[in-house]
Motif scaffolding. Structure first.
Motif, PDB file in Angstrom:
ATOM      1  N   SER A   1      42.004   2.940  34.360  1.00  0.00           N
ATOM      2  CA  SER A   1      42.539   3.572  35.373  1.00  0.00           C
ATOM      3  C   SER A   1      43.921   2.464  35.927  1.00  0.00           C
ATOM      4  O   SER A   1      44.671   3.040  36.673  1.00  0.00           O
ATOM      5  CB  SER A   1      41.654   3.454  36.798  1.00  0.00           C
ATOM      6  OG  SER A   1      41.334   2.005  36.868  1.00  0.00           O
TER       7      SER A   1
ATOM      8  N   ALA B   1      47.462   1.326  36.051  1.00  0.00           N
ATOM      9  CA  ALA B   1      48.908   1.991  35.870  1.00  0.00           C
ATOM     10  C   ALA B   1      49.698   0.905  34.760  1.00  0.00           C
ATOM     11  O   ALA B   1      49.678  -0.399  35.080  1.00  0.00           O
ATOM     12  CB  ALA B   1      49.561   2.149  37.170  1.00  0.00           C
TER      13      ALA B   1
ATOM     14  N   ARG C   1      49.869   6.451  33.499  1.00  0.00           N
ATOM     15  CA  ARG C   1      48.504   6.269  33.497  1.00  0.00           C
ATOM     16  C   ARG C   1      47.659   6.873  32.245  1.00  0.00           C
ATOM     17  O   ARG C   1      48.366   7.789  31.977  1.00  0.00           O
ATOM     18  CB  ARG C   1      47.814   6.932  34.634  1.00  0.00           C
ATOM     19  CG  ARG C   1      48.037   5.832  35.929  1.00  0.00           C
ATOM     20  CD  ARG C   1      47.321   6.350  37.193  1.00  0.00           C
ATOM     21  NE  ARG C   1      47.665   5.779  38.361  1.00  0.00           N
ATOM     22  CZ  ARG C   1      47.351   4.546  38.795  1.00  0.00           C
ATOM     23  NH1 ARG C   1      46.045   4.143  37.908  1.00  0.00           N
ATOM     24  NH2 ARG C   1      47.371   3.920  39.803  1.00  0.00           N
TER      25      ARG C   1
END
Length: 416
Positions: free
Chosen positions: A78, A80, A99
């Protein structure tokens, strides 16, 4: 009389050719007669603390353009990724974020040539050098078009002036013949794309390698950084010309001396000639490290090193499913090829551009082989390799299935 009629027929034929040729000269014209494909997307796999991610840089066919960058992973994360593409020509840059598994981000670029993609995941940064290439102007296409143009002008001029002589027809025919020959040979004639680097001399010197850890003596269960520094064997300068092969600039294999622990990772380029990756290992002892890489316009190379880990064994070490491979021949002989089939569970996903990978290490750590497998009969992966010497070998078959990386260890006894 018959000769005069024949001459008028020839002139009528060439008038038709002249009209057709003039239609060819009309817009959009000869400039659009040759199209060059710009090549495939660039895929670079990097191992961050948050997980292993493959950055995909989409091809571009013209500049200025928006460079589209996306991220893929077997184990979705998850986190970024902060991106910056930077030109090494004029220093211009653009930024964005992406992402894993989501839509690509668009990073504006203004020209072709050398660039760097800076990828940040938390406090880790990888710097990926690459070149922006677009179809270049093909000089052979200009020569071909010029030959057709000359032949057409000779014939049109002869028809319009009524002086269509044998020398003019001969010169026009020669131009057409030259153009046809160039058209046939054109796929094999050089036409470098815009932004391409000068071709380097093939056969660059081997790189010298030095492994180090921070801290100097890692502890079991604690994070540490394994760094590889590469220097040119003839100049002593940092090696910063690694080619991306099998979707990574370098493939790093770390194993405990007894073979109970395996890490197959893809280190980050943190500076010219410097590759680093963060690791954790569950048991103490001596570890062996091997790095595979290729220098541009040159061959592959395998370098190795070792380091020590202190502390107590961890009870939460991952447990791999041992494989029971099928070998052909059943008893391998040193120096002769052997085929190894390993069963798989679930549909196999491509990983690093291949269905499967096989890492083989001699028990003493002297030899390491990295083979790539293809789908065999039924639900199996098939690998073919040659063992260099007799003895006992440790092996790990790896493949991706159902969103996870599967490692299946086994051993092979090789006779003389």
């Amino acid at each position: 009389m018959k000769s005069s009629n024949s001459g008028r027929a020839v002139q009528r034929m060439f008038r038709v050719f002249a009209v057709a040729f003039l239609m060819v000269l009309a817009p959009p014209g000869l400039a659009q007669a040759h199209v060059v494909e710009s090549g495939a997307d660039l895929r670079v796999t990097q191992t961050f603390r948050a997980g292993e991610v493959t950055l995909v840089v989409a091809r571009v066919t013209q500049v200025p353009a928006s460079l589209r960058v996306s991220a893929q992973a077997i184990h979705p994360t998850s986190a970024a990724l902060e991106l910056e593409v930077r030109s090494l020509t004029d220093g211009s840059s653009s930024t964005g974020s992406v992402r894993v598994g989501e839509d690509p981000t668009a990073l504006p670029i203004g020209h072709t040539g050398p660039h760097e993609l800076h990828v940040r995941a938390g406090d880790e940064i990888s710097v990926i050098p690459f070149r922006v290439l677009v179809p270049g102007h093909d000089p052979w296409a200009m020569v071909t078009d010029g030959a057709f143009l000359i032949s057409g002008l000779l014939l049109v001029g002869g028809v319009l002036t009524g002086r269509l002589s044998r020398p003019i027809v001969g010169a026009a025919s020669a131009s057409v013949a030259a153009a046809i020959v160039l058209t046939v040979l054109q796929p094999s004639l050089p036409a470098p794309p815009e932004g391409a680097a000068p071709v380097a001399e093939v056969g660059r010197p081997y790189a010298q390698a030095r492994f180090s850890t921070l801290p100097v003596r890692p502890a079991t269960g604690a994070e540490f950084t394994l760094t590889l520094r590469l220097t040119d064997g003839s100049t002593g300068r940092p090696v910063d010309d690694l080619a991306v092969h099998h979707e990574a600039p370098a493939h790093l294999v770390v194993t405990s001396e007894d073979g109970a622990v395996l890490r197959h990772v893809h280190p980050l380029r943190t500076a010219p000639g410097v590759l680093a990756v963060r690791l954790r290992v569950p048991q103490p002892g001596r570890y062996l490290a091997y790095a595979e890489f290729e220098r541009q316009e040159s061959g592959g190379q395998l370098v190795s090193g070792a380091f020590e880990v202190s502390g107590a064994a961890q009870s939460d070490a991952p447990v791999h499913d041992p494989a029971e491979p099928r070998l052909t021949p059943a008893t391998p002989t040193a120096g002769s090829p052997v085929t190894i089939e390993v069963s798989v569970a679930g549909p196999v996903q491509p990983w690093l551009g291949m269905p499967g990978h096989l890492i083989v290490r001699s028990a003493d750590g002297v030899h390491l082989t990295h083979a790539h497998g293809m789908k065999g009969g039924g639900s199996a992966l098939r690998f073919t390799l040659t063992f260099p010497e007799r003895g006992r070998y440790l092996a790990w078959a790896q493949y991706a299935a159902e969103g996870r990386l599967v490692t299946r260890p086994f051993t092979v006894a090789v006779n003389r």
